[in-house]
Motif scaffolding. Structure first.
Motif, PDB file in Angstrom:
ATOM      1  N   TRP A  47       0.932  -1.098  -0.017  1.00 47.12           N
ATOM      2  CA  TRP A  47      -0.039   0.042  -0.002  1.00 47.12           C
ATOM      3  C   TRP A  47       0.820   1.310   0.044  1.00 47.12           C
ATOM      4  O   TRP A  47       0.420   2.193  -0.465  1.00 47.12           O
ATOM      5  N   TYR A  48       1.952   1.157   0.546  1.00 51.02           N
ATOM      6  CA  TYR A  48       2.968   2.288   0.447  1.00 51.02           C
ATOM      7  C   TYR A  48       3.790   2.336  -0.959  1.00 51.02           C
ATOM      8  O   TYR A  48       3.851   3.375  -1.595  1.00 51.02           O
ATOM      9  N   ARG A  49       4.072   1.163  -1.454  1.00 50.21           N
ATOM     10  CA  ARG A  49       4.850   0.750  -2.607  1.00 50.21           C
ATOM     11  C   ARG A  49       3.830   1.578  -3.930  1.00 50.21           C
ATOM     12  O   ARG A  49       4.470   2.309  -4.847  1.00 50.21           O
ATOM     13  N   ASP A  50       2.690   1.473  -3.777  1.00 53.01           N
ATOM     14  CA  ASP A  50       1.613   1.754  -4.881  1.00 53.01           C
ATOM     15  C   ASP A  50       1.348   3.293  -4.706  1.00 53.01           C
ATOM     16  O   ASP A  50       0.533   3.875  -5.686  1.00 53.01           O
ATOM     17  N   HIS A  51       1.769   4.145  -3.555  1.00 53.57           N
ATOM     18  CA  HIS A  51       1.423   5.458  -3.265  1.00 53.57           C
ATOM     19  C   HIS A  51       2.715   6.246  -2.962  1.00 53.57           C
ATOM     20  O   HIS A  51       2.575   7.096  -1.987  1.00 53.57           O
ATOM     21  N   ARG A  52       3.756   6.031  -3.615  1.00 50.65           N
ATOM     22  CA  ARG A  52       4.859   6.854  -2.846  1.00 50.65           C
ATOM     23  C   ARG A  52       4.994   8.052  -3.656  1.00 50.65           C
ATOM     24  O   ARG A  52       5.059   8.111  -4.788  1.00 50.65           O
ATOM     25  N   ASP A  53       5.000   9.142  -2.686  1.00 47.69           N
ATOM     26  CA  ASP A  53       4.944  10.503  -3.354  1.00 47.69           C
ATOM     27  C   ASP A  53       6.525  11.060  -3.183  1.00 47.69           C
ATOM     28  O   ASP A  53       6.617  12.049  -3.635  1.00 47.69           O
TER      29      ASP A  53
END
Length: 382
Positions: A47-53
């Protein structure tokens, strides 16, 4: 003195549903600016990998790992040899990692609790996987998002060696006034939380129902039943940190709502409180112990108890007073609650822990000498 600092935290690369990211980013920037070298270790979660800003950080090297075993096998030596090792709250398998680092690290060890009231409740229930009662006293420092009486409780009831406040902080280069005309009369920024929702309903949704000509906004993920909100409440599912300043700048007033456990503990400011203030947004907040030590009610922040209070502010407060409150809060936060300020505090705590270790070592040496002096005559007479 330049330090090698290892931080094992929840995530610095992704702010998606993760309030820890902005605090870590501000802190590492403050530390790096003061000459320290930082490596940040985070578990590579889908879930973090897909939304790394922020997949890379100019102030810290970001190291991803798949499991505690990989972390220690590939990076154990670097962590072990760091001058300061910080383990953050909510790190997966934090107990196993913490047991290893408090046993193996050569430098100062610290637990950074960004969720202190939640942690205390979990410790009492023995229901955490990131900290345990036996592990807690083994850290040289317990750095807490919550100050006040909770610090004494951590030392007295849980055996923390040195419980010290290290509140959240802002990056003034990122959080600043952007100008322009407000699009909304009142807004709120925060991920959905069950224990915050009643206050959000009372202090934003209810005023929106009674003031249908005004415009309201909620920014944040995971909100259920959005369709039940009145039509003058806009929902933005995610507001990236780079967009926070513009989001706050587009509000006449911004709402600060605190989780129930944080209210009960007191002295638990959220990062959104400081971010909004740094952006010059006039803040309307619920009330909790310790708030007045951070921002002065009536001068730097407006406190409310119900929808009537909120509506009165929206309809009656003068534009001059509105602006003066936002400006005063910004001055206060820039003086006391930036990443640079937290870096200086952390340096002081590090020095305190080093001195404590030195005194403990000297005391142990003196006790050994005393023991030898008292036992050698007896041994000679045997």
């Amino acid at each position: 003195m330049s330090l090698d600092i290892a931080i094992i935290g929840l995530s610095i690369s992704s702010s998606w549903g993760n309030g820890h990211a902005t605090t870590y980013r501000s802190l590492v920037k403050g530390l790096s600016t003061r000459g320290h070298r930082i490596a940040f270790y985070e578990r590579d979660r889908p879930w973090y990998r897909d939304h790394r800003d922020q997949p890379a950080n100019e102030h810290a090297s970001i190291v991803l790992y798949e499991s505690p075993e990989e972390l220690l096998a590939r990076h154990g030596a670097s962590i072990r040899n760091a001058d300061l090792v910080i383990l953050g709250s909510f790190v997966p398998d934090g107990v196993a990692i913490g047991e290893w680092l408090t046993r193996s690290a050569r430098g100062v060890t610290a637990f950074y609790d960004i969720d202190t009231p939640v942690t205390l409740a979990g410790l009492e229930a023995r229901a955490l996987d990131y900290l345990s009662p036996p592990l807690l006293p083994r850290f040289d420092l317990y750095l807490s998002f919550t100050g006040g009486p909770t610090l004494q409780r951590l030392e007295r009831e849980f055996g923390a060696q040195r419980a010290r406040p290290l509140y959240c902080a802002v990056d003034p280069d990122l959080h600043r006034p952007v100008g322009g005309s407000p699009n909304w009369d009142l807004g709120y920024l925060g991920t959905y939380s069950l224990d915050r929702q009643p206050s959000l309903e009372k202090l934003l949704i209810d005023p929106a129902r009674s003031e249908s000509a005004m415009r309201f906004v909620i920014g944040g993920a995971q909100y259920p039943n959005v369709e039940s909100w009145p039509p003058n409440v806009e929902w933005i599912p995610h507001v990236a940190p780079a967009e926070h300043a513009a989001f706050y700048g587009a509000q006449r007033f911004t709402l600060n709502v605190t989780r129930a456990q944080m209210i009960a503990a007191g002295f638990s400011p959220s990062v959104r409180l400081f971010e909004a203030a740094a952006c010059g947004a006039p803040i309307v907040s619920d009330v909790w112990e310790g708030l007045s030590s951070l921002l002065v009610p009536g001068q730097e922040i407006l406190t409310v108890a119900d929808a009537f209070d909120v509506t009165a502010i929206l309809t009656e407060l003068s534009e001059e007073k509105r602006r003066s409150i936002g400006e005063a809060a910004r001055r206060r936060v820039l003086a006391s609650h930036t990443g640079a300020a937290r870096a200086r505090e952390l340096e002081d705590y590090f020095d305190e822990a080093v001195e404590g270790r030195r005194r403990q070592a000297a005391g142990n040496h003196a006790r050994r000498r005393t023991w030898k002096a008292s036992t050698l005559p007896m041994l000679r007479n045997v």
